[in-house]
Design a protein around this motif. Sequence first.
Motif, PDB file in Angstrom:
ATOM      1  N   MET A  55       2.772  -3.513  -7.520  1.00 33.57           N
ATOM      2  CA  MET A  55       2.457  -4.805  -6.910  1.00 33.57           C
ATOM      3  C   MET A  55       3.151  -4.923  -5.557  1.00 33.57           C
ATOM      4  O   MET A  55       4.210  -4.330  -5.340  1.00 33.57           O
ATOM      5  CB  MET A  55       2.844  -5.955  -7.825  1.00 33.57           C
ATOM      6  CG  MET A  55       4.300  -6.126  -8.103  1.00 33.57           C
ATOM      7  SD  MET A  55       4.589  -7.519  -9.200  1.00 33.57           S
ATOM      8  CE  MET A  55       5.260  -6.656 -10.584  1.00 33.57           C
ATOM      9  N   PRO A  56       2.527  -5.666  -4.649  1.00 38.11           N
ATOM     10  CA  PRO A  56       3.156  -5.859  -3.346  1.00 38.11           C
ATOM     11  C   PRO A  56       4.361  -6.789  -3.459  1.00 38.11           C
ATOM     12  O   PRO A  56       4.399  -7.678  -4.300  1.00 38.11           O
ATOM     13  CB  PRO A  56       2.057  -6.503  -2.496  1.00 38.11           C
ATOM     14  CG  PRO A  56       1.006  -6.946  -3.432  1.00 38.11           C
ATOM     15  CD  PRO A  56       1.209  -6.265  -4.735  1.00 38.11           C
ATOM     16  N   VAL A  57       5.342  -6.547  -2.597  1.00 38.58           N
ATOM     17  CA  VAL A  57       6.496  -7.431  -2.468  1.00 38.58           C
ATOM     18  C   VAL A  57       6.213  -8.309  -1.259  1.00 38.58           C
ATOM     19  O   VAL A  57       5.965  -7.806  -0.160  1.00 38.58           O
ATOM     20  CB  VAL A  57       7.800  -6.628  -2.274  1.00 38.58           C
ATOM     21  CG1 VAL A  57       8.984  -7.575  -2.133  1.00 38.58           C
ATOM     22  CG2 VAL A  57       8.002  -5.651  -3.430  1.00 38.58           C
ATOM     23  N   VAL A  58       6.224  -9.627  -1.488  1.00 42.00           N
ATOM     24  CA  VAL A  58       5.779 -10.576  -0.471  1.00 42.00           C
ATOM     25  C   VAL A  58       6.874 -11.591  -0.174  1.00 42.00           C
ATOM     26  O   VAL A  58       7.519 -12.115  -1.076  1.00 42.00           O
ATOM     27  CB  VAL A  58       4.502 -11.310  -0.953  1.00 42.00           C
ATOM     28  CG1 VAL A  58       4.022 -12.313   0.077  1.00 42.00           C
ATOM     29  CG2 VAL A  58       3.399 -10.307  -1.271  1.00 42.00           C
ATOM     30  N   SER A  59       7.067 -11.864   1.116  1.00 41.01           N
ATOM     31  CA  SER A  59       7.971 -12.921   1.563  1.00 41.01           C
ATOM     32  C   SER A  59       7.171 -13.871   2.447  1.00 41.01           C
ATOM     33  O   SER A  59       5.959 -13.692   2.621  1.00 41.01           O
ATOM     34  CB  SER A  59       9.153 -12.337   2.337  1.00 41.01           C
ATOM     35  OG  SER A  59       8.733 -11.891   3.610  1.00 41.01           O
ATOM     36  N   ASP A  60       7.846 -14.838   3.020  1.00 44.24           N
ATOM     37  CA  ASP A  60       7.152 -15.762   3.932  1.00 44.24           C
ATOM     38  C   ASP A  60       6.530 -15.034   5.113  1.00 44.24           C
ATOM     39  O   ASP A  60       5.550 -15.485   5.688  1.00 44.24           O
ATOM     40  CB  ASP A  60       8.117 -16.837   4.443  1.00 44.24           C
ATOM     41  CG  ASP A  60       8.559 -17.779   3.336  1.00 44.24           C
ATOM     42  OD1 ASP A  60       7.830 -17.914   2.332  1.00 44.24           O
ATOM     43  OD2 ASP A  60       9.644 -18.381   3.468  1.00 44.24           O
ATOM     44  N   ALA A  61       7.082 -13.875   5.452  1.00 42.76           N
ATOM     45  CA  ALA A  61       6.577 -13.081   6.578  1.00 42.76           C
ATOM     46  C   ALA A  61       5.354 -12.259   6.211  1.00 42.76           C
ATOM     47  O   ALA A  61       4.743 -11.639   7.050  1.00 42.76           O
ATOM     48  CB  ALA A  61       7.678 -12.163   7.099  1.00 42.76           C
TER      49      ALA A  61
END
Length: 84
Positions: A55-61
């Motif tokens: 799975m992708p690791v996602v932040s606000d960026a």
Amino acid sequence: VGEVTNWNIAAAASADAPGDTPITEIMTADVITAAPDDSILDVVQRLEHFEISAMPVVSDAGVIGIISGDVLARRTLYRLLQAM
């Protein structure tokens, strides 16, 4: 927006989707993600629960990386070997 995996491509190929089929028609739109501060246990539980391999690791960026069961297994094995 979505992700395209080997599974999506194989499913499209088995359905005889034309080569010019837009990715938006074969991608997974409801993507399961991890946050940078998720624990390893949380990630493993999510991988198992949703029966996915990565799975992708996602932040606000946006997307900042990807985590997979293979990566977790290799790092765990490496730590075990170092402890010997």
